[in-house]
Scaffold this active site. Sequence first.
Site, PDB file in Angstrom:
ATOM      1  N   GLU A 323       0.838  -1.206   0.000  1.00  0.00           N
ATOM      2  CA  GLU A 323       0.000   0.000   0.000  1.00  0.00           C
ATOM      3  C   GLU A 323       0.875   1.258   0.000  1.00  0.00           C
ATOM      4  O   GLU A 323       0.620   2.207   0.745  1.00  0.00           O
ATOM      5  CB  GLU A 323      -0.924   0.007   1.219  1.00  0.00           C
ATOM      6  CG  GLU A 323      -1.768  -1.250   1.347  1.00  0.00           C
ATOM      7  CD  GLU A 323      -2.797  -1.178   2.463  1.00  0.00           C
ATOM      8  OE1 GLU A 323      -3.995  -1.309   2.157  1.00  0.00           O
ATOM      9  OE2 GLU A 323      -2.403  -0.987   3.615  1.00  0.00           O
ATOM     10  N   CYS A 416     -11.289   0.392   6.625  1.00  0.00           N
ATOM     11  CA  CYS A 416     -10.815   1.713   7.061  1.00  0.00           C
ATOM     12  C   CYS A 416     -11.439   2.852   6.262  1.00  0.00           C
ATOM     13  O   CYS A 416     -11.696   3.935   6.802  1.00  0.00           O
ATOM     14  CB  CYS A 416      -9.298   1.778   6.958  1.00  0.00           C
ATOM     15  SG  CYS A 416      -8.638   1.244   5.366  1.00  0.00           S
TER      16      CYS A 416
HETATM   17 ZN   LIG Z   1      -8.597   2.951   3.862  1.00  0.00          ZN
END
Ligand SMILES: [Zn+2]
Length: 655
Positions: A323, A416
């Site tokens: 990420e 998230c």
């Molecule tokens: Zn996120």
Amino acid sequence: MQASRIDGDRANTPTGAREGTPGPTAPIATEPSRLQPLPYEGASLDPGGLLGGWQQLNRTATIDHCVAQLETAGNLANLRRLEDPSREPFHGYWFADSDIYKVLEAIGWETGRAGDDGWSTFVDETVALLRKAQEDDGYLNSYIQGDHPDKRWQELEMSHELYCLGHMIQGAVALSRGAGRDDLLEIARRFADLVVERFGPDGGEPGLDGHPEPETALVELYRHTRDERYLDMASKMVERRGRGLLAEQHFGPPYLQDHLPVREATEPIGHAVRQLYLAAGVTDVYLETGDASLLEAMEELWRRTVTEKTYVTGAVGSRHRDEAFGDPYELPADRAYGETCASIASFLWNWRLLLATGKGRYADEMERALFNGIAVSTSTDGCHFTYSNPLHLRAGHEGSDEDSPSERLSWFKCACCPPNLARLVASLHHYLATRDDDGVQLHLIAPGRIESVAPDGRPVSLTVSTEYPWDGRVEIAVESPASEWTLSLRIPGWSEGATLTVDGESVPAEADEHGYVRVRRAWEGTARVVLDLPMPVRVLVPHPRIDAVRGCVALARGPVVYCIEQADHPADVAVEDLRLDPAVPPQPDGGNAELGVPVTLAGPARVLTDGPEDPYPSLERGAPAPAAEATLTAIPYFRWANRGPNAMRVWIPTA
Ligand SMILES: [Zn+2]
């Protein structure tokens, strides 16, 4: 409903936050900060506009959806099971508590904006669960308490214990400021006090979290309570970065933002969300301490982020594996990661840089992220979301994994992003404008109302009427007592040829070095200010080093980036085979009511009808096949994937 410790003597307004209550960011120190945010109720968005409509959708759909998912996904069950963890397993990732706190934050800000919409029972019950779960010493983390009590504080590189505290603090501050209830704040302060005791500057252990977030939250807790221990704790966590205090893990120190001390770490690398949350925290510490070396490092980090590692949509992060940011100019369109949370983090960081410096380039980035990298994440029904945000989805894409699906999903195993969106959108009006000793600054253009004060303390207001971002005409009714002050209007970085009139008279519209046109005058009564920002279709070309999209162009109009989606083209016109003559770009061609967009683009293009089967023919054999004429239709990028999975691209090869 309990009285707030801050501004406790002010009565709640019937619909929202107490008068004068701050929004999400409320710097105390006036010295380094150039601009001051308005009080939370000092700005509002017209629900008829794009941003105001999104805020309304967030209220009526997204927040309730998030509340329901906390039950379905087991986040709340993780708290309930603490009575007897052997009865059922822990649900989701070990940082699942943070989703609860972000939803509470969204409710806090939304309640402050427009009043309670039936959430108080959920908040009551959730806070009661948290109170019950909190240990006597203040500790609270359902994963550690339930299954790994022996690991408390033992694996800070990956445990997210302090990260979850950060989101708890932000939720608590939002409920306190927005809903006027301090019950979560009491829980958060007890936990924060435990952290200060254990890891604080006065002889504590040198702890910090592998996922930055507590830094920015602790600074806001300091602002809210004026307890300087929280600012000191945040500063200490910032200073501890890059000193090898976090244990090694699979992706190495950059993933944890522990590769270099923050003043030396001016290349954006590693996990993008962590990098930008850290940057927001560092900038917050600067805003309160005035340590210029921190701002200097952040401005250089920003320069490299924006010039070398940001997608045309304002998204960041090009690697799925961790990420993470890639190398400079490593910006593949199809494998773009561009996590929604990273775009949100960019927005939040840029806001802090804007407050610190007054430079419009930071508001430009907020606008780019908002209308593209962030807005794309939510469906028109407000209940489906993207996590990663590619700029190109190929026909035949295998989208079974939530890591790179073919369309928005209703929730994620790692959830998230949706509650992060909910909390940002609820408080979106907070970011429209600021004030300083000289007057009022308008940063984000949207229909709505701004209420502030002139330098002499008397109230002034701006009523903004515009179709922006679909049209560049911005009418502002300025109401002011007889008073001299400066109205600053941001001229977006993409804009050329802006014009400005005040009460029908032309005035210079050139932006100053910070990107604002300053209208200083003795105001009295109502003045009509009209800013006109021409909005031709812009054909964007990639930097020569962005190999992944060389030979392509992107289309933008105003702040909105466009894309071509298969849904707007017949089956024999594959969007991946469309070729555009950049000298004849498509033009505004009505809108698309189904997608809720008043401006789509259409124009002539060519389509390859007979590409070679051999993927690597020789130059002679592979000469381009004759291209047929076609019509290309482009829609705002943020509205793609509302009509089922289908191919899409932002970067279009040229004819
Ligand atoms: Zn996120």
